[in-house]
Motif scaffolding. Structure first.
Motif, mmCIF file in Angstrom:
data_model
loop_
_atom_site.group_PDB
_atom_site.id
_atom_site.type_symbol
_atom_site.label_atom_id
_atom_site.label_comp_id
_atom_site.label_asym_id
_atom_site.label_seq_id
_atom_site.Cartn_x
_atom_site.Cartn_y
_atom_site.Cartn_z
ATOM 1 N N ASN A 2 40.653 34.519 33.055
ATOM 2 C CA ASN A 2 40.032 33.265 32.631
ATOM 3 C C ASN A 2 38.896 32.889 33.596
ATOM 4 O O ASN A 2 38.654 33.578 34.584
ATOM 5 N N LEU A 3 38.224 31.780 33.298
ATOM 6 C CA LEU A 3 37.062 31.377 34.094
ATOM 7 C C LEU A 3 37.429 31.075 35.537
ATOM 8 O O LEU A 3 36.692 31.440 36.462
ATOM 9 N N ASN A 4 38.581 30.436 35.772
ATOM 10 C CA ASN A 4 39.004 30.148 37.150
ATOM 11 C C ASN A 4 39.232 31.436 37.938
ATOM 12 O O ASN A 4 38.818 31.553 39.089
ATOM 13 N N ALA A 5 39.902 32.398 37.318
ATOM 14 C CA ALA A 5 40.148 33.685 37.985
ATOM 15 C C ALA A 5 38.833 34.411 38.242
ATOM 16 O O ALA A 5 38.657 35.027 39.300
ATOM 17 N N LEU A 6 37.903 34.334 37.291
ATOM 18 C CA LEU A 6 36.594 34.965 37.490
ATOM 19 C C LEU A 6 35.882 34.354 38.689
ATOM 20 O O LEU A 6 35.366 35.071 39.542
ATOM 21 N N THR A 7 35.886 33.036 38.771
ATOM 22 C CA THR A 7 35.241 32.353 39.897
ATOM 23 C C THR A 7 35.869 32.778 41.218
ATOM 24 O O THR A 7 35.162 33.066 42.191
ATOM 25 N N GLN A 8 37.187 32.846 41.265
ATOM 26 C CA GLN A 8 37.882 33.266 42.492
ATOM 27 C C GLN A 8 37.533 34.690 42.866
ATOM 28 O O GLN A 8 37.288 34.992 44.041
ATOM 29 N N ARG A 9 37.486 35.578 41.880
ATOM 30 C CA ARG A 9 37.197 36.987 42.164
ATOM 31 C C ARG A 9 35.744 37.193 42.591
ATOM 32 O O ARG A 9 35.459 38.017 43.461
ATOM 33 N N VAL A 10 34.821 36.444 41.991
ATOM 34 C CA VAL A 10 33.417 36.539 42.415
ATOM 35 C C VAL A 10 33.277 36.015 43.839
ATOM 36 O O VAL A 10 32.618 36.634 44.682
ATOM 37 N N THR A 11 33.913 34.891 44.136
ATOM 38 C CA THR A 11 33.867 34.310 45.484
ATOM 39 C C THR A 11 34.437 35.265 46.516
ATOM 40 O O THR A 11 33.913 35.375 47.636
ATOM 41 N N ALA A 12 35.492 35.992 46.153
ATOM 42 C CA ALA A 12 36.131 36.943 47.065
ATOM 43 C C ALA A 12 35.363 38.257 47.170
ATOM 44 O O ALA A 12 35.733 39.139 47.950
ATOM 45 N N GLY A 13 34.306 38.417 46.382
ATOM 46 C CA GLY A 13 33.518 39.650 46.430
ATOM 47 C C GLY A 13 34.129 40.797 45.662
ATOM 48 O O GLY A 13 33.748 41.950 45.858
ATOM 49 N N GLU A 14 35.063 40.514 44.771
ATOM 50 C CA GLU A 14 35.747 41.562 44.013
ATOM 51 C C GLU A 14 34.990 41.975 42.751
ATOM 52 O O GLU A 14 35.338 42.963 42.120
ATOM 53 N N VAL A 15 33.967 41.204 42.367
ATOM 54 C CA VAL A 15 33.178 41.507 41.170
ATOM 55 C C VAL A 15 31.815 41.993 41.612
ATOM 56 O O VAL A 15 31.080 41.282 42.280
ATOM 57 N N ARG A 16 31.465 43.218 41.246
ATOM 58 C CA ARG A 16 30.163 43.740 41.664
ATOM 59 C C ARG A 16 29.066 43.439 40.648
ATOM 60 O O ARG A 16 27.882 43.421 40.989
ATOM 61 N N GLU A 17 29.467 43.159 39.385
ATOM 62 C CA GLU A 17 28.469 42.868 38.351
ATOM 63 C C GLU A 17 29.157 42.266 37.130
ATOM 64 O O GLU A 17 30.324 42.556 36.867
#
Length: 101
Positions: A2-17
């Motif tokens: 979900n959007l909250n999990a996406l925000t957390q993962r982007v903040t943690a640097g887990e999403v490269r793109e």
């Protein structure tokens, strides 16, 4: 995810793109590319979030930390005509999440 999990993962640097997939029917699906593979953004009912425009995407992700985003679209003409030999890669165009132009 979900959007909250996406925000957390982007903040943690887990999403490269992020990939905004253009699909038949005039809508888009958003997925995050992580080390474990692509993960689709889902709503509260577990269904993929359907976006109608890049403007809607920008509004949805307004609070997201900066992350590269690509619009991904299959080249329908090549698929229909079958003129090229070998694999046909999708069209990938960078999309800015901060401004429209």
């Amino acid at each position: 995810m979900n959007l909250n999990a996406l925000t957390q993962r982007v903040t943690a640097g887990e999403v490269r793109e992020l990939e905004l997939l253009s699909l038949e029917g005039g809508f888009y699906i958003l997925r995050a590319l992580t080390g474990a593979g692509p993960v689709t953004l889902i709503d509260d009912h577990g269904q993929p979030v359907r976006l109608r425009s890049t403007t809607e995407l920008r509004h949805l992700l307004a609070e997201l930390p900066p992350v590269p985003c690509m619009l991904v679209q299959q080249v329908v003409h090549d698929e229909m005509c079958g003129q090229r030999d070998g694999p046909i890669a999708p069209l990938r165009v960078p999309v800015t999440l901060t401004t429209q132009w």
